[in-house]
Scaffold this motif. Structure first.
Motif, PDB file in Angstrom:
ATOM      1  N   SER A  68     -23.593  48.068  68.532  1.00  0.00           N
ATOM      2  CA  SER A  68     -22.774  47.493  67.476  1.00  0.00           C
ATOM      3  C   SER A  68     -23.461  46.217  66.995  1.00  0.00           C
ATOM      4  CB  SER A  68     -21.377  47.157  67.988  1.00  0.00           C
ATOM      5  OG  SER A  68     -20.725  48.335  68.396  1.00  0.00           O
ATOM      6  N   LEU A  69     -23.662  46.116  65.664  1.00  0.00           N
ATOM      7  CA  LEU A  69     -24.412  45.005  65.079  1.00  0.00           C
ATOM      8  C   LEU A  69     -23.639  44.326  63.970  1.00  0.00           C
ATOM      9  CD1 LEU A  69     -27.831  46.780  64.398  1.00  0.00           C
ATOM     10  CD2 LEU A  69     -27.258  45.378  66.367  1.00  0.00           C
ATOM     11  N   GLU A  70     -24.033  43.089  63.718  1.00  0.00           N
ATOM     12  CA  GLU A  70     -23.641  42.374  62.518  1.00  0.00           C
ATOM     13  C   GLU A  70     -24.944  42.014  61.823  1.00  0.00           C
ATOM     14  OE1 GLU A  70     -20.987  39.132  63.266  1.00  0.00           O
ATOM     15  OE2 GLU A  70     -19.592  40.395  64.374  1.00  0.00           O
ATOM     16  N   LEU A  71     -25.048  42.339  60.521  1.00  0.00           N
ATOM     17  CA  LEU A  71     -26.289  42.146  59.793  1.00  0.00           C
ATOM     18  C   LEU A  71     -26.096  41.284  58.555  1.00  0.00           C
ATOM     19  CD1 LEU A  71     -27.610  45.828  59.891  1.00  0.00           C
ATOM     20  CD2 LEU A  71     -28.243  43.937  61.405  1.00  0.00           C
ATOM     21  N   ASP A  72     -27.202  40.701  58.084  1.00  0.00           N
ATOM     22  CA  ASP A  72     -27.200  39.965  56.826  1.00  0.00           C
ATOM     23  C   ASP A  72     -27.090  40.953  55.674  1.00  0.00           C
ATOM     24  OD1 ASP A  72     -27.461  37.345  57.742  1.00  0.00           O
ATOM     25  OD2 ASP A  72     -29.631  37.537  57.930  1.00  0.00           O
ATOM     26  N   TYR A  73     -26.447  40.490  54.587  1.00  0.00           N
ATOM     27  CA  TYR A  73     -26.372  41.304  53.386  1.00  0.00           C
ATOM     28  C   TYR A  73     -26.511  40.381  52.195  1.00  0.00           C
ATOM     29  CZ  TYR A  73     -24.869  44.686  49.969  1.00  0.00           C
ATOM     30  OH  TYR A  73     -24.834  45.532  48.901  1.00  0.00           O
ATOM     31  N   PRO A  74     -27.274  40.676  51.210  1.00  0.00           N
ATOM     32  CA  PRO A  74     -28.038  41.904  51.023  1.00  0.00           C
ATOM     33  C   PRO A  74     -29.341  41.860  51.808  1.00  0.00           C
ATOM     34  CG  PRO A  74     -28.285  40.501  49.117  1.00  0.00           C
ATOM     35  CD  PRO A  74     -27.330  39.806  50.044  1.00  0.00           C
ATOM     36  N   SER A  75     -29.707  42.975  52.347  1.00  0.00           N
ATOM     37  CA  SER A  75     -30.972  43.145  53.060  1.00  0.00           C
ATOM     38  C   SER A  75     -31.213  44.641  53.214  1.00  0.00           C
ATOM     39  CB  SER A  75     -30.930  42.463  54.426  1.00  0.00           C
ATOM     40  OG  SER A  75     -29.973  43.078  55.260  1.00  0.00           O
ATOM     41  N   ASP A  76     -32.357  44.979  53.734  1.00  0.00           N
ATOM     42  CA  ASP A  76     -32.697  46.383  53.943  1.00  0.00           C
ATOM     43  C   ASP A  76     -32.054  46.849  55.250  1.00  0.00           C
ATOM     44  OD1 ASP A  76     -33.778  48.886  54.155  1.00  0.00           O
ATOM     45  OD2 ASP A  76     -35.849  48.251  53.837  1.00  0.00           O
ATOM     46  N   ILE A 107     -22.646  49.406  62.289  1.00  0.00           N
ATOM     47  CA  ILE A 107     -22.697  48.103  61.640  1.00  0.00           C
ATOM     48  C   ILE A 107     -21.252  47.643  61.514  1.00  0.00           C
ATOM     49  CG2 ILE A 107     -23.366  46.814  59.590  1.00  0.00           C
ATOM     50  CD1 ILE A 107     -25.563  48.928  59.157  1.00  0.00           C
ATOM     51  N   GLU A 108     -20.896  46.658  62.310  1.00  0.00           N
ATOM     52  CA  GLU A 108     -19.512  46.193  62.394  1.00  0.00           C
ATOM     53  C   GLU A 108     -19.150  45.208  61.286  1.00  0.00           C
ATOM     54  OE1 GLU A 108     -17.202  47.139  64.665  1.00  0.00           O
ATOM     55  OE2 GLU A 108     -18.586  48.546  65.593  1.00  0.00           O
ATOM     56  N   HIS A 109     -20.142  44.433  60.848  1.00  0.00           N
ATOM     57  CA  HIS A 109     -19.841  43.392  59.873  1.00  0.00           C
ATOM     58  C   HIS A 109     -21.104  43.029  59.110  1.00  0.00           C
ATOM     59  CE1 HIS A 109     -18.517  39.328  58.525  1.00  0.00           C
ATOM     60  NE2 HIS A 109     -17.342  39.918  58.492  1.00  0.00           N
TER      61      HIS A 109
END
Length: 126
Positions: A68-76, A107-109
């Motif tokens: 389970s991850l939290e990622l930056d957006y916008p990004s690939d 992708i949790e958030h």
């Protein structure tokens, strides 16, 4: 008079017993690998993001991993997930000697960049 001691026959290492690595240990390896993969791609990752969380199911020497991850957006997002999958599979295989046929990612958030100062004309009220 004492009888001479005899040493027991030497048993091959593979026949002495088994080593079992707990699922939670494999999950910690996977979570750390995910953290490393994200840091390598985007610096330190989102500042306010929770660290990756992993759950693992081990059957014999095969580990199925869910991260389970939290990622930056916008990004690939696809590239980040691919980097995490590769790093997690490599690390679990290297450290726990387990095959990793699949790494599922949730992708949790998504973290949007912080809002910058307002641009344009500013009207002051009196």
């Amino acid at each position: 008079m004492s009888t001479p001691r005899t040493t027991p026959p030497r048993v091959a290492a593979a026949e002495r017993g088994a080593t079992r690595i707990a699922d939670r240990v494999v999950a910690k390896i996977a979570a750390q690998a995910a953290r490393e993969a994200l840091a390598a791609r985007s610096g330190a990752g989102p500042a306010d993001a929770a660290p990756p969380h992993a759950t693992v199911t081990v059957h014999h020497d095969i580990a199925r991993v869910r991260i389970s991850l939290e990622l930056d957006y916008p990004s690939d997002l696809a590239a980040q997930c691919a980097a995490v999958r590769e790093r997690v599979a490599d690390r679990v295989e290297a450290y726990a000697a387990m095959a990793v046929p699949e790494v599922d990612i949730d992708i949790e958030h998504l973290h949007a960049p912080p809002a910058g100062p307002a641009t344009g004309r500013v009207r002051r009220l009196r």
